[in-house]
Design a protein around this motif. Structure first.
Motif, PDB file in Angstrom:
ATOM      1  N   SER A 173       0.702  -1.166   0.030  1.00 39.27           N
ATOM      2  CA  SER A 173       0.009  -0.142   0.044  1.00 39.27           C
ATOM      3  C   SER A 173       0.750   1.318  -0.067  1.00 39.27           C
ATOM      4  CB  SER A 173      -0.921  -0.011   1.231  1.00 39.27           C
ATOM      5  OG  SER A 173      -1.663   1.231   1.277  1.00 39.27           O
ATOM      6  N   ALA A 174       1.822   1.351   0.808  1.00 45.77           N
ATOM      7  CA  ALA A 174       2.884   2.226   1.036  1.00 45.77           C
ATOM      8  C   ALA A 174       3.509   2.767  -0.301  1.00 45.77           C
ATOM      9  CB  ALA A 174       3.586   2.384   2.037  1.00 45.77           C
ATOM     10  N   THR A 175       3.935   1.751  -0.980  1.00 41.90           N
ATOM     11  CA  THR A 175       4.659   1.837  -2.197  1.00 41.90           C
ATOM     12  C   THR A 175       3.681   2.253  -3.408  1.00 41.90           C
ATOM     13  OG1 THR A 175       6.007  -0.234  -1.705  1.00 41.90           O
ATOM     14  CG2 THR A 175       6.091   0.299  -3.920  1.00 41.90           C
ATOM     15  N   MET A 176       2.544   2.006  -3.441  1.00 35.78           N
ATOM     16  CA  MET A 176       1.695   2.448  -4.476  1.00 35.78           C
ATOM     17  C   MET A 176       1.332   3.936  -4.219  1.00 35.78           C
ATOM     18  SD  MET A 176       0.930   0.069  -6.728  1.00 35.78           S
ATOM     19  CE  MET A 176       0.805  -1.802  -6.959  1.00 35.78           C
ATOM     20  N   ILE A 177       1.165   4.237  -2.843  1.00 32.21           N
ATOM     21  CA  ILE A 177       0.799   5.624  -2.638  1.00 32.21           C
ATOM     22  C   ILE A 177       2.066   6.355  -3.058  1.00 32.21           C
ATOM     23  CG2 ILE A 177       0.300   7.291  -0.844  1.00 32.21           C
ATOM     24  CD1 ILE A 177      -1.568   4.815   0.511  1.00 32.21           C
ATOM     25  N   SER A 178       3.212   5.813  -2.289  1.00 32.32           N
ATOM     26  CA  SER A 178       4.418   6.901  -2.384  1.00 32.32           C
ATOM     27  C   SER A 178       4.814   7.166  -4.062  1.00 32.32           C
ATOM     28  CB  SER A 178       5.682   6.202  -1.840  1.00 32.32           C
ATOM     29  OG  SER A 178       6.153   5.039  -2.322  1.00 32.32           O
ATOM     30  N   MET A 179       4.568   5.970  -4.904  1.00 33.28           N
ATOM     31  CA  MET A 179       4.900   6.126  -6.211  1.00 33.28           C
ATOM     32  C   MET A 179       3.955   7.048  -6.819  1.00 33.28           C
ATOM     33  SD  MET A 179       6.111   2.341  -7.723  1.00 33.28           S
ATOM     34  CE  MET A 179       6.481   3.074  -9.301  1.00 33.28           C
ATOM     35  N   ALA A 180       2.850   7.038  -6.603  1.00 31.02           N
ATOM     36  CA  ALA A 180       1.882   8.138  -7.158  1.00 31.02           C
ATOM     37  C   ALA A 180       1.962   9.338  -6.700  1.00 31.02           C
ATOM     38  CB  ALA A 180       0.313   7.607  -6.475  1.00 31.02           C
ATOM     39  N   TRP A 280      -7.782  -4.681   7.329  1.00 27.21           N
ATOM     40  CA  TRP A 280      -7.137  -5.426   6.314  1.00 27.21           C
ATOM     41  C   TRP A 280      -7.792  -5.103   4.938  1.00 27.21           C
ATOM     42  CZ3 TRP A 280      -3.013  -8.209   6.609  1.00 27.21           C
ATOM     43  CH2 TRP A 280      -2.720  -8.816   7.920  1.00 27.21           C
ATOM     44  N   VAL A 281      -9.245  -5.056   4.857  1.00 32.45           N
ATOM     45  CA  VAL A 281      -9.958  -4.709   3.742  1.00 32.45           C
ATOM     46  C   VAL A 281      -9.709  -3.362   2.994  1.00 32.45           C
ATOM     47  CG1 VAL A 281     -12.292  -4.322   2.518  1.00 32.45           C
ATOM     48  CG2 VAL A 281     -11.843  -6.380   4.099  1.00 32.45           C
ATOM     49  N   ILE A 282      -9.506  -2.377   4.219  1.00 38.95           N
ATOM     50  CA  ILE A 282      -9.217  -1.064   3.759  1.00 38.95           C
ATOM     51  C   ILE A 282      -7.716  -0.715   3.356  1.00 38.95           C
ATOM     52  CG2 ILE A 282      -9.122   1.510   4.478  1.00 38.95           C
ATOM     53  CD1 ILE A 282     -11.499   0.830   6.290  1.00 38.95           C
ATOM     54  N   LEU A 283      -7.062  -1.398   3.700  1.00 37.40           N
ATOM     55  CA  LEU A 283      -5.532  -1.446   3.549  1.00 37.40           C
ATOM     56  C   LEU A 283      -5.308  -2.052   2.036  1.00 37.40           C
ATOM     57  CD1 LEU A 283      -2.837  -0.253   4.592  1.00 37.40           C
ATOM     58  CD2 LEU A 283      -2.462  -2.493   5.679  1.00 37.40           C
ATOM     59  N   ALA A 284      -5.952  -3.183   1.874  1.00 43.57           N
ATOM     60  CA  ALA A 284      -6.043  -3.755   0.554  1.00 43.57           C
ATOM     61  C   ALA A 284      -6.635  -3.069  -0.509  1.00 43.57           C
ATOM     62  CB  ALA A 284      -6.597  -5.176   0.546  1.00 43.57           C
ATOM     63  N   ALA A 285      -7.566  -2.267  -0.220  1.00 41.75           N
ATOM     64  CA  ALA A 285      -8.330  -1.602  -1.098  1.00 41.75           C
ATOM     65  C   ALA A 285      -7.555  -0.171  -1.421  1.00 41.75           C
ATOM     66  CB  ALA A 285      -9.710  -1.058  -0.348  1.00 41.75           C
ATOM     67  N   SER A 286      -6.947   0.331  -0.616  1.00 43.57           N
ATOM     68  CA  SER A 286      -5.765   1.697  -0.748  1.00 43.57           C
ATOM     69  C   SER A 286      -4.879   1.069  -1.886  1.00 43.57           C
ATOM     70  CB  SER A 286      -5.559   2.104   0.417  1.00 43.57           C
ATOM     71  OG  SER A 286      -4.254   1.218   1.091  1.00 43.57           O
ATOM     72  N   ALA A 287      -4.201  -0.390  -1.712  1.00 45.16           N
ATOM     73  CA  ALA A 287      -3.235  -0.647  -2.526  1.00 45.16           C
ATOM     74  C   ALA A 287      -3.737  -0.673  -3.911  1.00 45.16           C
ATOM     75  CB  ALA A 287      -2.721  -1.890  -2.042  1.00 45.16           C
ATOM     76  N   LEU A 288      -4.855  -1.243  -3.994  1.00 49.56           N
ATOM     77  CA  LEU A 288      -5.676  -1.516  -5.327  1.00 49.56           C
ATOM     78  C   LEU A 288      -6.009  -0.034  -5.777  1.00 49.56           C
ATOM     79  CD1 LEU A 288      -7.996  -4.512  -4.704  1.00 49.56           C
ATOM     80  CD2 LEU A 288      -5.705  -4.591  -5.981  1.00 49.56           C
ATOM     81  N   LEU A 289      -6.395   0.843  -5.267  1.00 50.68           N
ATOM     82  CA  LEU A 289      -6.752   2.167  -5.610  1.00 50.68           C
ATOM     83  C   LEU A 289      -5.568   2.760  -6.364  1.00 50.68           C
ATOM     84  CD1 LEU A 289      -8.764   4.680  -6.093  1.00 50.68           C
ATOM     85  CD2 LEU A 289      -8.375   5.316  -3.608  1.00 50.68           C
ATOM     86  N   PHE A 290      -4.384   2.802  -5.480  1.00 43.29           N
ATOM     87  CA  PHE A 290      -3.507   3.736  -6.191  1.00 43.29           C
ATOM     88  C   PHE A 290      -2.663   2.783  -7.198  1.00 43.29           C
ATOM     89  CE2 PHE A 290      -4.159   6.069  -2.347  1.00 43.29           C
ATOM     90  CZ  PHE A 290      -4.013   7.303  -2.649  1.00 43.29           C
ATOM     91  N   ALA A 291      -2.817   1.482  -7.140  1.00 47.26           N
ATOM     92  CA  ALA A 291      -2.393   0.821  -8.518  1.00 47.26           C
ATOM     93  C   ALA A 291      -3.017   1.293  -9.470  1.00 47.26           C
ATOM     94  CB  ALA A 291      -2.556  -0.699  -8.071  1.00 47.26           C
ATOM     95  N   ASN A 294      -1.323   4.419 -10.361  1.00 53.60           N
ATOM     96  CA  ASN A 294      -0.198   4.656 -11.228  1.00 53.60           C
ATOM     97  C   ASN A 294      -0.331   4.177 -12.493  1.00 53.60           C
ATOM     98  OD1 ASN A 294       1.828   5.281  -9.251  1.00 53.60           O
ATOM     99  ND2 ASN A 294       1.074   3.778  -7.963  1.00 53.60           N
ATOM    100  N   LEU A 295      -1.048   3.261 -12.831  1.00 59.41           N
ATOM    101  CA  LEU A 295      -1.453   2.793 -14.086  1.00 59.41           C
ATOM    102  C   LEU A 295      -2.235   3.749 -15.028  1.00 59.41           C
ATOM    103  CD1 LEU A 295      -3.070  -0.978 -13.556  1.00 59.41           C
ATOM    104  CD2 LEU A 295      -0.673  -0.408 -14.472  1.00 59.41           C
ATOM    105  N   ALA A 296      -2.957   4.662 -14.523  1.00 60.55           N
ATOM    106  CA  ALA A 296      -3.598   5.913 -15.023  1.00 60.55           C
ATOM    107  C   ALA A 296      -2.417   6.698 -15.713  1.00 60.55           C
ATOM    108  CB  ALA A 296      -4.624   6.143 -14.560  1.00 60.55           C
ATOM    109  N   VAL A 297      -1.456   7.131 -14.685  1.00 57.82           N
ATOM    110  CA  VAL A 297      -0.355   7.850 -15.122  1.00 57.82           C
ATOM    111  C   VAL A 297       0.564   7.301 -15.826  1.00 57.82           C
ATOM    112  CG1 VAL A 297       1.706   9.001 -14.016  1.00 57.82           C
ATOM    113  CG2 VAL A 297      -0.704   8.881 -12.503  1.00 57.82           C
ATOM    114  N   ALA A 298       0.737   5.963 -15.936  1.00 58.34           N
ATOM    115  CA  ALA A 298       1.661   5.502 -16.987  1.00 58.34           C
ATOM    116  C   ALA A 298       0.906   5.473 -18.233  1.00 58.34           C
ATOM    117  CB  ALA A 298       1.887   3.991 -16.695  1.00 58.34           C
ATOM    118  N   TYR A 299      -0.181   5.290 -18.421  1.00 58.92           N
ATOM    119  CA  TYR A 299      -1.053   5.115 -19.800  1.00 58.92           C
ATOM    120  C   TYR A 299      -1.043   6.636 -20.226  1.00 58.92           C
ATOM    121  CZ  TYR A 299      -4.793   4.411 -22.891  1.00 58.92           C
ATOM    122  OH  TYR A 299      -5.544   4.472 -24.182  1.00 58.92           O
TER     123      TYR A 299
END
Length: 315
Positions: A173-180, A280-291, A294-299
């Motif tokens: 989660s932190a990696t996805m957010i920090s990269m964004a 657990w659910v919210i933390l996983a959801a945050s990782a998916l959201l920021f993933a 990141n994909l949108a930024v790359a696209y």
């Protein structure tokens, strides 16, 4: 299938390259590891006695609760905070390689090569994840050693394994957010200054330096929107539950609940009290959201490159 194999080979080579660059800067590696350990030392030297007094004020006098158990409880709270902060700050610091590539134009060379853009983005994520997991695992081990040496130890092997699982999810989660966030930086100096701010602010927001319950109501509402709060909440429940159960053997139930509320074993989201399952659910959801971010930024970057190339051809 052959193209996929080539993509995976390119991905791995780029991850290895980033890892070598990170390890080459010995001082960066040292301070990435030192920062969370300094937080732990500050607690040991200054904050421990203050939190221990807070616990004593909440609980009624009871001869059946040894002080070593109370110390184990507050020690576990601080180790949980250290882990929560570490996952955030180490991941943010690891983005220095990506920013360095931007500043030196290396990333432009990669984008103009046959390597797919998603491979480039994924390589920075995998590198960041591996670095963060490595350093956070060292901090996790240091925290366990401290708990074992400092007093009573109430963690089971299952708790330790669950803590590792929480660490992995927290790092993702932190990696996805920090990269964004790091996408908006163009220099290592700016990233370093921002990381200093994040280190200070995140420690308070996730309840690493003082319990969230001590904050004004408005700040507590803000905490509920910070993904790192749920990471720290998971660590608190894993580390503190054994000591809290031991305290509950001698203390009355209302006092134990008051202690649990004071040290934020549950997170209050307005009128809802969120337990570990929700965390657990919210933390996983945050990782998916920021993933997805990141994909949108790359696209979006890919479209910009196509438009730029077309414009150059017309000229």
């Amino acid at each position: 299938m052959k193209n996929f194999g080539n993509d995976m080979y390119a991905l791995w080579q780029m991850v290895v390259r980033s890892f070598k660059i990170f390890l080459k800067d010995k001082m960066s590696v040292f301070f990435s590891l030192l920062a969370p350990l300094i937080v732990l030392m500050l607690y040991v030297l200054f904050l421990g006695d203050m939190q221990l007094d807070s616990v004593k004020n909440i609980l009624p006098p009871s001869p059946g609760i040894p002080e070593s158990t109370l110390k184990a409880f507050v020690d576990s709270w601080m180790i949980a905070g250290v882990m929560g902060v570490s996952c955030i700050t180490v991941s943010m610091s690891a983005n220095a390689v990506m920013i360095q590539d931007k500043a030196r134009g290396v990333i432009n060379d990669s984008l103009s090569s046959p390597v797919k853009r998603w491979v480039i983005t994924a390589s920075y994520f995998v590198y960041n994840f591996l670095v963060s997991v490595t350093i956070c695992t060292v901090v996790y081990g240091a925290g366990l050693i401290y708990l074992a040496v400092a007093g009573d130890f109430y963690l089971t092997l299952g708790d330790i394994a669950l803590g590792l699982g929480a660490m992995l999810l927290s790092v993702i989660s932190a990696t996805m957010i920090s990269m964004a966030i790091a996408v908006f930086f163009r220099s290592e100096a700016a990233l370093s200054a921002f990381n200093g701010i994040v280190s200070a602010v995140s420690g308070f927001l996730i309840g690493a330096y003082m319990p969230v319950s001590a904050f004004p109501e408005g700040v507590q509402y803000t905490v509920a929107f910070v993904p790192g709060s749920y990471s720290a909440g998971l660590f608190r429940n894993i580390f503190m539950r054994g000591a809290l159960d031991k305290i509950g053997e001698s203390a009355p139930e209302p006092a134990v609940k008051a202690l649990s509320d004071a040290f934020s074993l549950k997170i209050e989201f307005f009128d809802y009290s969120l337990g570990t399952d929700a965390m657990w659910v919210i933390l996983a959801a945050s990782a998916l959201l920021f993933a997805a971010v990141n994909l949108a930024v790359a696209y979006r970057g890919k479209i910009r490159i196509r438009i730029k190339n077309k414009s150059e051809k017309k000229v």
